[in-house]
Design a protein around this motif. Structure first.
Motif, short mmCIF file in Angstrom:
data_model
loop_
_atom_site.label_atom_id
_atom_site.label_comp_id
_atom_site.label_asym_id
_atom_site.label_seq_id
_atom_site.Cartn_x
_atom_site.Cartn_y
_atom_site.Cartn_z
N TYR A 40 40.46 42.89 33.25
CA TYR A 40 40.17 42.01 34.18
C TYR A 40 41.64 41.05 34.22
N PRO A 45 41.38 43.10 40.98
CA PRO A 45 39.66 43.61 40.60
C PRO A 45 39.35 44.58 41.65
N ASN A 86 36.54 38.49 42.08
CA ASN A 86 36.34 40.40 40.95
C ASN A 86 34.81 40.59 40.73
#
Length: 465
Positions: A40, A45, A86
């Motif tokens: 992360y 992402p 993301n």
């Protein structure tokens, strides 16, 4: 009875099960959110590097903290909102009691590397430590920024000027093939929301916030950026009261100085004092305006022209005073002044003589006077009125009524002669050619001065408005 007990156990089991999964920590555990998880935080992402990361950006203006013309620095306080996706984050809200978003520490997620091009100092405002993460992978970040930036200012119409300063936001390393910047709100919505939340106290009045996008070619890459242009107008009341009006008052004082007699020295000192006061205000103006400017500020032109007019008025006063002083120079003891002097003859140490003069009708009169010569110095005086009346009445033998009429006429004649005759260092002289020239110059210059001031103030008002 057994059915009731079983139903109760099922309800308790379902309730315990719901309480077990209905917490934010359960969602984070499901996503494996930890500070050591590089999935992360390390890279952009996306599941595939060809996917674009679209960053939606909003900036709203909270307050205008300072606008420093001297250093051309603009300091606003803004509220920034960013959203992006993301692709590693997703969960089903139905499995977690309808939880659609959670807040996580900001350092546990990747963030767009956005920066402000005009920013000159590091932001010292406290930042929000959390971001919101939605079940579909949308990440929302909100933060308050105190921006110290440069701004190209035009102070030509100071203090009635309008300034436009930019806040340009772009990525440091990601080009348009990797990340796109998209303004979430248009200019109208950004302006409207900024007007609702902005603190209006201060020198500047916020007018408009425009939003535009463009690209910046850099070597082989193309960088995308969003430009927020903040348009604001200065509130000029303070500068008008503290600066423009005092200079205008000094100009009025200089105009009123023409009512002071030129024969007295106070007029010259008065004008010099007013000129020095304008010089002090010019020093204050030098601290306000920037050192470099594309065009000369109108307020500088306003001050310099008024200063030049006052200087010209001072020089005119010096010239008029000099010309009038030329008529006060004593006459030569010998010789005859053919243009402006009076002819005085004497024979004894104290002898009765006459002074030639003219009345208001241009008729010549012969006035009795006494001249006293002692040690080479000569002083002359008009014959006292009583002595003149006595001589006339003795010679003519008229009645007392006629004597009173003659006395009144002589008093009027004495006032007329006293207006024209001056005594300086033992000499007699009348206000002659140079005094008349100085009076005409003073009158003509006063008309020129008033007309020039009126035209100049009208032109300045048109330019400023």
């Amino acid at each position: 009875m057994m059915h009731i007990v079983l139903l109760f156990l099922l309800v308790v089991t379902d309730t315990a099960s719901c309480q077990k999964v209905c917490s934010y920590q359960q969602v984070l555990d499901h996503l494996n959110f930890t500070r050591l998880n590089e999935l992360y935080t390390s890279t952009r992402p996306v599941l595939d590097h060809t996917h674009l990361t679209v960053v939606n950006l909003d900036i709203f203006l909270y307050a205008i903290l300072a606008v420093i013309e001297k250093t051309q620095t603009f300091i606003p306080f803004i509220w920034a909102v960013m959203t992006w996706n993301n692709e590693f984050i997703s969960w089903d809200p139905s499995l977690f009691c309808g939880i659609t978003q959670v807040s996580v520490p900001i350092d546990m997620l990747w963030r767009p590397d956005l920066f402000i091009y005009e920013m000159t100092e590091k932001d010292a405002a406290p930042h929000s430590p959390y971001v919101y993460v939605s079940h579909d992978g949308t990440v929302t970040m909100e933060d308050d920024l105190r921006v110290v930036s440069t701004c190209k200012m035009d102070v030509h119409k100071f203090p009635f000027d309008t300034q436009s300063c930019n806040i340009t936001v772009g990525s440091a390393i990601h080009c348009v093939d990797e990340m796109r910047l998209v303004p979430f709100s248009n200019s109208s919505r950004a302006t409207q929301f900024s007007l609702q939340v902005m603190q209006r106290q201060g020198e500047w009045d916020f007018l408009h916030l425009s939003v535009t996008s463009d690209t910046l070619p850099y070597e082989r890459r193309v960088m995308e950026r969003i430009i927020y242009t903040i348009t604001m107008k200065r509130r000029p009341l303070l500068h008008v009261i503290n600066f423009l009006l005092p200079i205008l008052f000094f100009l009025c004082l200089d105009l009123s100085s023409f009512l002071i007699s030129d024969h007295r020295g106070e007029k010259l000192g008065f004008k010099v004092t007013v000129l020095l006061a304008i010089s002090v205000l010019l020093l204050i103006l030098n601290d306000i305006l920037p050192s470099m400017s594309n065009r000369t500020p109108l307020i500088a032109t306003y001050c310099i022209v008024i200063f030049a007019l006052m200087l010209l008025s001072l020089l005119e006063t010096v010239l008029v005073t000099y010309l009038m002083e030329k008529d006060t120079v004593p006459m030569q003891e010998t010789g005859t002044d053919e243009d402006h002097s009076l002819k005085v003859d004497w024979q004894d140490k104290q002898d009765k003589t006459t002074v030639l003069s003219c009345d208001r009708d241009g008729r010549r009169r012969v006035l009795p006077a006494y001249c006293d010569v002692t040690g080479g110095d000569r002083t002359c005086e008009l014959l006292p009125i009583t002595a003149q009346v006595s001589d006339i009445t003795h010679q003519g033998g008229e009645s007392q009524v006629l004597q009173q009429q003659i006395l009144d006429q002589l008093r009027e004649l004495e006032n007329t002669v006293s207006h024209f005759l001056r005594r300086k260092d033992g000499g007699w002289q009348n206000p002659g050619y140079w005094t008349r020239v100085a009076t005409k110059i003073n009158a003509a210059f006063f008309v020129f001065y008033c007309v020039t001031v009126a035209v100049f103030l009208i032109l300045m008002y048109i330019e400023w408005s």
